[in-house]
Design a protein around this motif. Structure first.
Motif, short mmCIF file in Angstrom:
data_model
loop_
_atom_site.label_atom_id
_atom_site.label_comp_id
_atom_site.label_asym_id
_atom_site.label_seq_id
_atom_site.Cartn_x
_atom_site.Cartn_y
_atom_site.Cartn_z
N PRO A 466 0.58 -0.62 0.30
CA PRO A 466 -0.05 -0.06 0.07
C PRO A 466 1.11 1.30 -0.12
O PRO A 466 0.09 2.22 -1.03
CB PRO A 466 -0.56 -0.52 0.95
N HIS A 470 -0.37 4.01 -3.43
CA HIS A 470 -0.69 5.04 -2.73
C HIS A 470 -0.99 5.77 -3.89
O HIS A 470 -0.05 6.43 -4.42
CB HIS A 470 -0.31 5.80 -1.62
N ARG A 471 -1.58 6.72 -4.42
CA ARG A 471 -2.12 7.19 -5.22
C ARG A 471 -1.62 6.76 -6.77
O ARG A 471 -1.61 7.37 -7.48
CB ARG A 471 -1.73 9.10 -4.81
#
Length: 747
Positions: A466, A470-471
């Motif tokens: 993660p 992320h993004r």
């Protein structure tokens, strides 16, 4: 007598106080006292202050019997101060590393002025902000000193106590004191600036100014913001008592009314129901303190200035509303123009797609249109020789037009010319994905050069991590990778890694990396020229330090003590620091590197466009997990892996192989060991050469110095080219071609 007395008023900041005090006590500069004033705080702040005082004799605890407010706590701290200079630090803020040393150095260079102003950065709970609005103003002062009448623009500096160092005898001699209430910084700041004979500036970020998510009174609406009026009344009372400062009165009047007018509409300060009263106090202040013959400034507030001279609040409010309507109409008109332009572009593109492809047109882009760089630039250069009939057009961002060589054809992104070219070109060469809006036509050929050989996981191999995803739109990445026709690889490892990361329909070309041709072939004269341009002294050892980002960190955090490395590595060491491009414009980069570069500890080469130039100019690469190690191996010069957080990196990002089991050179985990490698000469011993040779044989098997020509022949001329074998070169040839040899620095 210490150099600095650092006054820290403390009230209801138990969650921030330790970080604040640690930022002071861990400074490299140690000649200071900390006066921590417990302003009768109801939480555990008093105990924390006593704890630090017991552990460090430089901390002096002061416990007030009654709450005196921020200004009163500062005043109390001043009475205990014995240092040459007074510094104020709010207890939820912190100093940046090296801040006190930089402040002391600038004070000495400027011969101990009355006031020294330094820079800051805002830090939010989600990360650091950008540069302060007055950064350029501070930089323009250089090492000169001035007074306000001669340089009135410096009245625009941030109105706070904690971005200044006051000479203590100057501060106490003028009797400056902070009043109770909000906006207590403003009168003291202005009093000190107009009274000072000599003011200096330091364009270095010394304070991290915390923007608290909750609890900041400056962002809490209420009647307390009416404190601004008695604070400025005190300032003008000070001027009345010092007629020798009358020349500064118009300047201060302008800044005062501007402060009022910007506070009035601020929803985080003055509630709507109180704005009528607030406005009437502005009018009253304007009437009583306006200097004779004063002319309002011709700025964005000029209409409001005229209204405050005579108009009631109803008129002022109506004018402000009318300005808002006009601004909204302008914004709507701008959006309509943009939408119309988009429709025109879409129509133009559709028309262009009806025309046949141009078989002799190639479009290039590198690093999201940042110039003629990397592998695409090498392919472009080779195409000019091997396939001169293929016209080249580069997509270049407007910010880097000055980097485009004369005679090179280019277009700007998302312009009619861009859409015409991309609709009809046959070849597309880039090291990043093209924009989603680019529609790939049948017959168009996309060549993905990549930006190096991957060590860390990429694409769908990041699933389950993660911090790294992320993004990150993995679905979008795969969709864009589906447009690739060819993926260039430097060896079988890279071929397997890219196939795993992007399971798409492309063909891997065993060509080698085009940008590495110059490294394989060697160009010592180019390396020498780069050294001279960077101002690197002749002789000595040039270390190129190039770390990779950490997905689990918000911004750049140094993994090395640069000062210790340069000091302990031995004489004649020059350190070049190249951060990842994603940190090129980050404020935190300035915190860590700008002051060190100014003092000559290192050279920040993050903005250098060509990393190939930096590799050619260096004698050794120090990196952690950057793909640059695979490129640098082509030079056959020493590589040191600084792996202080290898286990963490493997967990958060993941890698395609165990780097520490097959490193390209020596491995270190702390600055002391790294410095010892250079001081002892171990960095270029036989073990380093053996590790590098094995690494190069395993990961750079297609790098023979002809990669760019091989790409052009295969893609643009349709000629099959067998994969190269790793070149059998004299192991010492490239080492001996290093630029240091030309200056006899390694003999």
């Amino acid at each position: 007598m210490p150099r600095f007395s650092i006054i820290v008023p403390v009230f209801k900041v138990q969650g921030f106080l330790r970080a604040c005090l640690d930022s002071v006590l861990t400074q490299s500069f140690t000649d200071f006292e900390v006066i921590a004033v417990d302003d009768c705080s109801p939480d555990h702040c008093g105990a924390i202050v006593d704890e630090y005082a017991a552990a460090d004799p430089r901390v002096r605890p002061v416990h007030l019997a009654e709450n005196a407010g921020l200004g009163g706590a500062r005043n109390a701290g001043v009475t205990y101060a014995t240092g040459d200079y007074l510094l104020f630090l709010d207890s939820d803020d912190s100093y940046t590393p090296g801040a006190l040393a930089a402040i002391d150095e600038r004070l000495r260079v400027t011969a101990d002025p009355d006031v020294l102003v330094f820079d800051h950065v805002r830090t939010h709970w989600w990360g650091s902000g950008g540069r302060s609005m007055t950064a350029d103003l501070l930089a323009s002062a250089g090492t000169e000193t001035f007074d306000i009448l001669g340089s009135p623009r410096y009245l625009h500096l941030f109105l706070v106590a904690w971005n200044k160092a006051y000479r203590r005898d100057f501060f106490t001699g003028h009797g400056f004191t902070y009043r109770k209430g909000l906006y207590e910084d403003a009168p003291v700041t202005y009093q000190a600036l107009v009274s000072a004979r000599r003011i200096g500036c330091l364009d270095r970020v010394c304070v991290e100014y915390r923007q608290r998510r909750q609890g900041a009174i400056t962002r809490t609406p209420g009647r307390r913001h009416f404190d601004i009026f008695p604070q400025y009344e005190a300032l003008f009372a000070f001027l009345d008592a010092h007629p020798e400062l009358d020349a500064a009165r118009p300047l201060l009047f302008e800044r005062t009314i501007n402060h009022f007018l910007t506070t009035l509409p601020n929803t985080e300060r003055v509630p709507a129901e109180d704005r009528g009263d607030f406005y009437r106090l502005i009018v009253d202040f304007h009437r009583r303190h306006r200097p004779p013959g004063f002319t309002p400034p011709d700025d964005a507030l000029r209409l409001q200035w005229r209204l405050t001279a005579s108009s009631p609040y109803a008129v002022f409010r109506a004018a402000a509303a009318a300005q808002s309507v006009v601004a909204a109409a302008r914004e709507r008109k701008r959006r309509l123009r943009e939408e119309a332009a988009k429709r025109v572009k879409r129509t133009l593109t559709r028309v262009q797609r009806t025309r046949p492809l141009d078989p002799d047109l190639a479009v290039y882009s590198a690093f999201s249109h940042r110039g003629l760089l990397g592998d695409p630039a090498a392919v472009h250069q080779a195409a000019g020789l091997v396939a001169p009939h293929v016209r080249a057009v580069w997509v270049v961002h407007p910010d880097v037009l000055d980097r485009v060589p004369q005679g090179v054809d280019f277009v700007l992104p998302d312009t009619p010319a861009y859409h015409r070219v991309t609709s009809r070109a046959t070849y597309f060469v880039s090291n990043v994905n093209w924009a989603p809006g680019l529609v790939k036509r049948e017959g168009q050929i996309h060549v993905q050069t990549h930006r190096g050989t991957p060590l860390k996981h990429m694409g769908i191999d990041l699933l389950g991590r993660p911090a790294a995803t992320h993004r990150l739109n993995l679905r979008g990445q795969l969709w864009r990778a589906d447009r690739w026709d060819y993926s260039l690889v430097s060896g079988r490892h890279a071929e397997r890694a890219w196939a795993s990361a992007y399971p798409c329909r492309f063909t891997s070309l065993p060509t080698g990396a085009p940008r590495n041709d110059v490294l394989v072939q060697g160009d010592p004269l180019r390396g020498v020229a780069v050294r001279r341009r960077l101002g690197v002294p002749d002789g000595g050892t040039v270390i190129l330090y190039a770390p990779t980002p950490r997905d689990h960190r918000k911004g750049y955090e140094p993994r090395l003590d640069f000062e210790r490395l340069v000091r302990d590595a031995g004489p004649g060491v020059t350190l070049l620091v190249r951060l990842h491009p994603q940190y090129a414009h980050a404020a935190v980069r300035g915190l860590q590197l700008r002051d060190l570069a100014r003092r000559g500890v290192l050279r920040d080469v993050t903005d250098e466009p060509s990393v190939e130039d930096l590799m050619l100019a260096s004698d050794v690469l120090v990196t952690d997990y950057s793909s640059l190690m695979f490129d640098y191996a082509c030079l056959d010069r020493p590589i040191v892996v600084h792996a202080d957080d290898w286990e963490t990196f493997q967990v958060t990002r993941g890698t395609y192989f165990d780097l520490l089991a097959t490193p390209p050179g020596h491995v270190t985990t702390n600055t002391a060991r790294l410095a010892d490698l250079f001081a002892s000469g171990t960095w270029r011993d036989e073990r380093s050469a053996a590790l590098r040779a094995a690494f190069r044989a395993r990961f750079c098997e297609y790098e023979d110095g002809n990669a760019a020509a091989r790409v052009v022949s295969r893609v643009m001329l349709g000629r099959e080219c067998p994969p190269p074998a790793i070149p059998q070169q004299d192991p010492g040839r490239l080492r001996d071609a290093a630029p240091t040899t030309l200056s006899n620095s390694t003999r």
